[in-house]
Design an enzyme around this catalytic site. Structure first.
Site, PDB file in Angstrom:
ATOM      1  N   ASN A 205       0.821  -1.211   0.000  1.00 51.49           N
ATOM      2  CA  ASN A 205       0.000   0.000   0.000  1.00 51.49           C
ATOM      3  C   ASN A 205       0.855   1.260   0.000  1.00 51.49           C
ATOM      4  O   ASN A 205       2.071   1.230   0.236  1.00 51.49           O
ATOM      5  CB  ASN A 205      -0.959  -0.009   1.199  1.00 51.49           C
ATOM      6  N   VAL A 208       2.911   2.391   3.425  1.00 53.80           N
ATOM      7  CA  VAL A 208       4.217   1.756   3.601  1.00 53.80           C
ATOM      8  C   VAL A 208       5.138   2.118   2.440  1.00 53.80           C
ATOM      9  O   VAL A 208       6.353   2.249   2.617  1.00 53.80           O
ATOM     10  CB  VAL A 208       4.057   0.230   3.730  1.00 53.80           C
ATOM     11  N   GLY A 209       4.568   2.314   1.253  1.00 60.83           N
ATOM     12  CA  GLY A 209       5.382   2.722   0.116  1.00 60.83           C
ATOM     13  C   GLY A 209       6.144   4.009   0.380  1.00 60.83           C
ATOM     14  O   GLY A 209       7.301   4.150  -0.017  1.00 60.83           O
ATOM     15  N   GLU A 226       5.109  -0.939  -6.384  1.00 62.24           N
ATOM     16  CA  GLU A 226       3.880  -1.485  -6.951  1.00 62.24           C
ATOM     17  C   GLU A 226       2.788  -1.306  -5.906  1.00 62.24           C
ATOM     18  O   GLU A 226       2.686  -2.090  -4.958  1.00 62.24           O
ATOM     19  CB  GLU A 226       4.069  -2.964  -7.307  1.00 62.24           C
ATOM     20  N   CYS A 260      -4.930  -6.153  -6.103  1.00 67.03           N
ATOM     21  CA  CYS A 260      -4.633  -4.729  -6.281  1.00 67.03           C
ATOM     22  C   CYS A 260      -5.248  -4.158  -7.551  1.00 67.03           C
ATOM     23  O   CYS A 260      -5.454  -2.949  -7.648  1.00 67.03           O
ATOM     24  CB  CYS A 260      -3.130  -4.488  -6.263  1.00 67.03           C
TER      25      CYS A 260
END
Length: 473
Positions: A205, A208-209, A226, A260
């Site tokens: 997500n 956290v990205g 991603e 996703c």
């Protein structure tokens, strides 16, 4: 939370944390020997992955069922066979991908020859998610190996059975001096991100990205992110509603919506709104029966926390057309379709990542395009229409990581189409040759002979030299 070793037993979490810097250092030391540059080494590791997938297929399927309740057909199709086919495709083309690419050499640099050489990046980190915990670790690893890198793998702790499977079996199939697995949760991931890598590949997500990207910035490490987002599905009045309903329901409720690129919501022209709803509800019953909870073909929510999150999204989020039932103990939420959904409803504020499908009515396709463009760019976008003009309009006037016309997320099944996001849905892409390129550095090489050394570039800069330079440039 154990460190992967063939000969040793589980280590205590504090031992894992202490060992992380040494593990990364050992990978870098091994990379510096140049062993991973060799084509034969790369092919042997790819063969190892193929054998792992084939020989441990039952273990993989069991782990995926234990972690996410995946039906066997979904686990095999989207994870096991996907990785096997990916390895076969890469092996078929790797020798050609590794060849230097010749490019034109301009007159000013003649005599000489120019080429682009793909070289490995070095030591890479791959952090995978829980929704497709096997495929989304192995597919990036295939690319990292093909490009000649050493790799540290961090599987998701939210899928503990699959994580343990990697830790137990990968060292028996791959060169453990070059490819390592570390299990664990936030403390382990945090410690890993403190280390220097040559590339970080993260799937998950956006929250956290951003953490991953911040950690990478400290070392100026490039990243592939991603991520996800709310992938819309536009349905116009010319669409084949029977086919659209089957494809949307399949794509949405595959893996209980925990995909996703699943259709996050539908924007349908108002003239066919009710007809589409009728067909969607009928298709849910056709696929999963009157009691989907007893269907062997419907997965479960990964854990209680996500189950509770999804139930909160259902609050004040429109009218239930079908579904809505849930069972906390079974981590079950029925395939649910909503209508009369306000644009500011909770279910429209974040990526759903579960078996809830809002259907919104729009007056025309232009309104749907405006709706999409007013929001962050999605990872995928789907358009159902029999009109080539409408298909082209949606393609040209929207931006998304990828797009499928008259189906959902099937573009992922084309090996040479890049898969990745744009904007908040991610950066970078992989699959097929794009995986090889992601984990490679494209080095520019100009080769000049010494037998001929024109003096035109050297001082003193006479008028004659300047005239020739101006002609050549």
């Amino acid at each position: 939370m154990t460190l992967s070793h063939v000969s040793s037993g589980p280590e205590r979490p504090e031992d894992v944390l202490d060992a992380i810097p040494d593990i990364v250092a050992s990978l870098r030391e091994r990379y510096e020997t140049g062993v991973t540059h060799d084509l034969d080494w790369r092919l042997r590791q790819l063969d190892g992955i193929a054998r792992f997938v084939s020989e441990r297929e039952r273990d993989i399927l069991d782990a995926l069922h234990a972690d996410v309740g995946k039906p066997e057909m979904e686990a095999y199709g989207a994870e096991v066979s996907y990785v096997a086919n990916d390895v076969a495709h890469v092996k078929k083309h790797l020798r050609d991908w590794m060849k230097p690419e010749k490019v034109p050499t301009p007159l000013i640099t003649q005599p000489g020859s120019s080429r682009i050489v793909r070289e490995p990046l070095g030591v890479v980190l791959i952090i995978s998610p829980w929704n497709y915990p096997f495929q989304l670790l192995m597919a990036p690893l295939v690319g990292a190996i093909a490009a000649g890198n050493c790799a540290l793998l961090k599987p998701s702790e939210v899928a503990p059975h699959t994580s343990a499977l990697f830790a137990r079996w990968l060292p028996r199939y791959l060169d453990e001096s070059c490819i390592r697995v570390i299990e664990g949760g936030v403390p382990e991931t945090t410690k890993i991100l403190e280390q220097r890598f040559d590339h970080i590949f993260y799937t998950g997500n956006g929250v956290v990205g951003r953490i991953v990207m911040g950690a990478a910035a400290k070392h100026l490490t490039p990243v592939t992110l991603e991520l996800g987002g709310k992938s819309p599905c536009i349905v116009d009045a010319t669409a084949d509603l029977d086919v659209a309903a089957k494809r949307i329901v399949w794509g949405k409720f595959f893996n209980a919506g925990q995909t996703c690129v699943a259709p996050d919501y539908i924007l349908v022209e108002e003239s066919v709104h009710d007809a589409l709803l009728t067909r969607l509800a009928a298709t849910v019953r056709e696929f999963y029966g009157d009691e989907p909870q007893s269907s062997p073909d419907f997965a479960r929510i990964v854990n209680a926390r996500h189950h509770g999150r999804l139930l909160k999204l259902l609050e004040r989020s429109g009218t239930v057309v079908c579904g809505g039932e849930h069972d906390v103990d079974d981590r079950y939420i029925a395939p649910t379709i909503l209508k009369d959904v306000p644009h500011d409803a909770p279910v429209m504020q974040e990526e759903i990542f579960g078996p809830i499908l809002p259907v919104l009515s729009v007056p025309h396709v232009d309104a749907a395009i405006t709706f999409v463009n007013q929001r962050p760019k999605p990872l995928a976008l789907y358009c159902f229409s029999s009109s080539k003009k409408t298909q082209q309009k949606v393609q040209d006037r929207t931006s998304s990581g990828g797009m499928t016309i008259n189906h959902v997320w099937m573009h992922l099944a084309v090996p040479e189409l890049p898969f990745g996001g744009v904007g908040e849905s991610g950066m970078g892409a992989y699959h097929g040759s794009h995986s090889f390129e992601t984990f490679s550095h494209r080095k520019a090489v100009l080769k000049k002979p010494t037998q001929v050394d024109p003096p035109i570039l050297y001082p003193p800069y006479t008028d004659g030299k300047q005239k020739w330079v101006k002609r050549l440039l």
